[in-house]
Write an enzyme that holds these catalytic residues in place. Structure first.
Site, short mmCIF file in Angstrom:
data_model
loop_
_atom_site.label_atom_id
_atom_site.label_comp_id
_atom_site.label_asym_id
_atom_site.label_seq_id
_atom_site.Cartn_x
_atom_site.Cartn_y
_atom_site.Cartn_z
N GLY A 99 0.82 -1.19 0.00
CA GLY A 99 0.00 0.00 0.00
C GLY A 99 0.86 1.25 0.00
N GLY A 102 2.22 5.62 4.75
CA GLY A 102 1.40 6.27 5.77
C GLY A 102 0.05 5.65 6.00
N VAL A 103 -0.19 4.39 5.57
CA VAL A 103 -1.50 3.78 5.79
C VAL A 103 -1.47 2.75 6.91
CG1 VAL A 103 -2.27 4.16 3.43
CG2 VAL A 103 -1.06 2.06 3.98
N GLY A 104 -0.30 2.54 7.57
CA GLY A 104 -0.26 1.69 8.75
C GLY A 104 0.28 0.29 8.53
N LYS A 105 1.15 0.10 7.53
CA LYS A 105 1.69 -1.25 7.26
C LYS A 105 2.60 -1.71 8.40
CE LYS A 105 3.52 0.00 3.33
NZ LYS A 105 3.04 1.40 3.28
N SER A 471 -3.00 2.43 -18.30
CA SER A 471 -4.32 2.95 -17.93
C SER A 471 -4.59 4.36 -18.45
CB SER A 471 -4.47 2.94 -16.41
OG SER A 471 -3.52 3.80 -15.80
N LYS A 514 -7.85 5.32 -7.16
CA LYS A 514 -8.09 6.32 -8.20
C LYS A 514 -9.36 7.10 -7.93
CE LYS A 514 -5.63 3.76 -11.81
NZ LYS A 514 -5.74 3.03 -13.09
#
Length: 575
Positions: A99, A102-105, A471, A514
């Site tokens: 991820g 800053g998302v807590g891994k 993409s 996205k």
């Protein structure tokens, strides 16, 4: 230790001890031989952490207390712990949290160690290019040392810790070897029972270690190594989740780190929401925490200055003058004010009222807002500009695509630090537009070359950021059609999707990140491939309620949604 090595290895260690006893400390090789034998003696060959009986309810409450959201991720961790409870010696999978920053891994890995009551060790693999960092150096080299795994086990003094392999996607390779290949043995439960460190030269059992890995992207990880891990993706946070994380976790931690409390500084929820909207656009919460820390530092300065003033007043020495002494010596009268003993003079130095952050103070400390909702409208103010959605190692991002024409020989110029895949997508988009120019009303007949006597230049802004992937195909086509038709693209519409030479729109990854990026930018309409419909289930309902999702199968449908009042197409197309 003696029961963990073979008889041949034991004889070799006894021989090394006898040789060391005969050597003088000044002799070459004495210090290296002693360091080796000390490592052998210090390693936790049999010492383990005593695990208490797993309480899944307490583990779940701890995860909910330490991490907001991440429902699927926490459920997978609870399942992992449940299997460990039923079969403690089970060889569980190696979890790899993927991820944006800053998302807590990392904190999730510490929560696993806390639930298992095991020691925790973090090994950073970012920038590691030498295989010896994993396997160690051979003792024949000067300055040789064991690998990071053996050294970490020596530091924690148990052979069953939770070991975090941080930034496993940042390893490289050069003439010194490939660390990712060395990790194949480490993460394979059939091989790590006899892990052989080159420095140690003795098989060491790593099967009791609980390995957890983290990464920002899966693409750089070699397929063979990725196959040995179970990937758990951590998406970015929504603004509502960031607000709750800030009020529940970040703000109390920032106040404690700066020696403050709510009696000195108060940041209302509405102000935190302004920080999220105007000063941070990220998938995680690190920049949000930095901005809160900036406000805390400003408050700490005022509190420290006031504390110095009060201390000076309390420590002031009594004033004596010769005039006062002479008046008392001559028997003169001196007027004095009597203060009743019942009065509490400490009220003079009461703590000031707490500093409450408002919008004016926010701009004074953090500066003018960095982002606003008008950016997309300002950028898409002329034909040839479209709004795309891309996924990076930092989460979802809005990517503008600019196209312009100039006198030339029909060449295509691409700028913006682009990879090979996105360059091929640009060439494919231009080919499709040229082939369909008559159907798109860009030229009277298909025989006329719309590129005659002119070149096309396509630019992806933010040139310092590398860009790649398929993409952006639909975004490139929309930008070219807008340029040739001299019509502006809708500023409230963003899009993503891979396209084929026949005009089909194929599904892409990272849909949740996205869409969250589009929401952060104030985008109201998002065009997605129809086969990405299943990915919408992962997006929170409040986000979907504020965005119109447009599902498409072909590029003609994309053009119909991207322009105001649709885009006219001729019937009976040749392709």
């Amino acid at each position: 230790m003696l029961t963990c090595v073979t008889r041949g290895l034991f004889i070799q260690l006894v021989f090394d001890c006898r040789r060391l006893r005969k050597m003088q400390p000044q002799q070459p090789g004495y210090s290296s031989s002693r360091a080796y034998l000390e490592l052998i003696a210090d390693l936790p060959w049999q010492k383990v952490s005593e695990e208490r009986e797993l309480d899944l309810r307490a583990a779940k409450e701890s995860l909910d207390r330490d991490h907001y959201g991440l429902t699927k991720v926490k459920q997978r961790i609870i399942e992992y712990l449940a299997v460990r409870k039923l079969k403690p010696d089970a060889r569980g999978p190696v979890l790899c949290f993927v991820g944006p920053p800053g998302v807590g891994k990392t904190s999730l890995a510490t929560s696993i160690a806390k639930a298992l009551n095991r020691k925790f060790i973090r090994i950073s693999l970012g920038g590691v290019k030498d295989e010896a960092d994993i396997r160690g150096h051979r003792r024949t080299y000067i300055g040789s040392m064991p690998g990071r795994l053996i050294d970490g086990l020596k530091r924690v003094s148990v052979n069953n810790p939770v070991m975090l392999l941080d930034e496993i996607d940042k390893t490289g390779s050069d003439v010194r070897g490939d660390p990712a290949s060395a990790l194949l043995e480490v993460l394979d439960p059939e091989q790590n029972k006899t892990f052989n460190d080159h420095y140690l030269n003795v098989p060491f059992d790593l099967s009791k270690v609980v390995f957890v890995a983290t990464a920002n992207r899966m693409q750089p990880i070699p397929p063979a190594l990725l196959d040995r891990m179970e990937v758990i993706e951590l998406p970015g946070y929504t603004p509502e989740e960031k607000l709750k994380i800030a009020m529940k976790h970040l703000l109390p931690r920032v106040l404690e780190q700066h020696g403050l409390s709510s009696a000195y500084l108060q940041i209302p929820e509405a102000v935190v929401k302004l920080i999220i909207e105007r000063y941070t656009r990220e998938a995680g919460v690190r920049n949000l925490e930095r901005n809160l820390a900036a406000l805390a530092r400003a408050a700490a300065v005022k509190v420290a200055e006031l504390d110095s003033t009060l201390r000076l007043g309390k420590e002031m020495q009594p004033i004596t003058t010769t005039l006062l002494d002479s008046r008392l010596a001559d028997g003169g009268e001196v007027e004095m004010e009597v203060i009743p003993m019942g009065q509490d003079i400490s009220n003079t130095y009461e703590n000031p009222s707490p500093m409450i952050v408002d919008e004016a103070m926010l701009e004074k400390v953090l500066g003018p807002p960095r982002f606003d909702d008008r950016e997309a409208a300002d950028r898409v103010s002329s034909p040839g500009v479209s709004v795309g959605l891309v996924w990076t190692s930092f989460g979802g991002e809005v990517q503008f695509v600019e196209a312009t024409a100039m006198a030339g020989k029909g060449d295509l110029h691409l700028t913006g630090q682009l990879g090979d895949v996105i360059k091929e997508s640009a060439q494919l988009a231009l080919t499709w537009v040229r082939a369909r120019s008559a159907d798109l009303n860009l030229s009277p007949t298909s025989d006329i070359n719309i590129l005659e006597s002119r070149d096309i230049h396509i630019h992806f802004p933010a040139g310092a950021v590398p860009k790649d992937g398929p993409s952006a195909g639909v975004t490139l086509v929309t930008s070219l059609v807008s340029l040739f038709s001299n019509r502006k693209v809708r500023a409230d519409t963003a899009m993503t999707g891979e396209m084929t030479l026949r005009g089909l729109v194929l599904p892409v990854g990272g849909v949740k990140d996205k869409v969250l990026a589009a929401h952060r930018y104030g985008i109201k309409r998002v065009i997605l491939p129809e086969r990405n419909l299943k990915d919408l289930a992962e997006i929170p309902a409040p986000i979907l309620a504020g965005i119109e999702i447009l599902l498409v199968k072909r590029i003609e449908e994309v053009l119909g949604h991207a322009f105001e009042n649709g885009f006219p197409l001729r019937l009976h197309s040749s392709l």
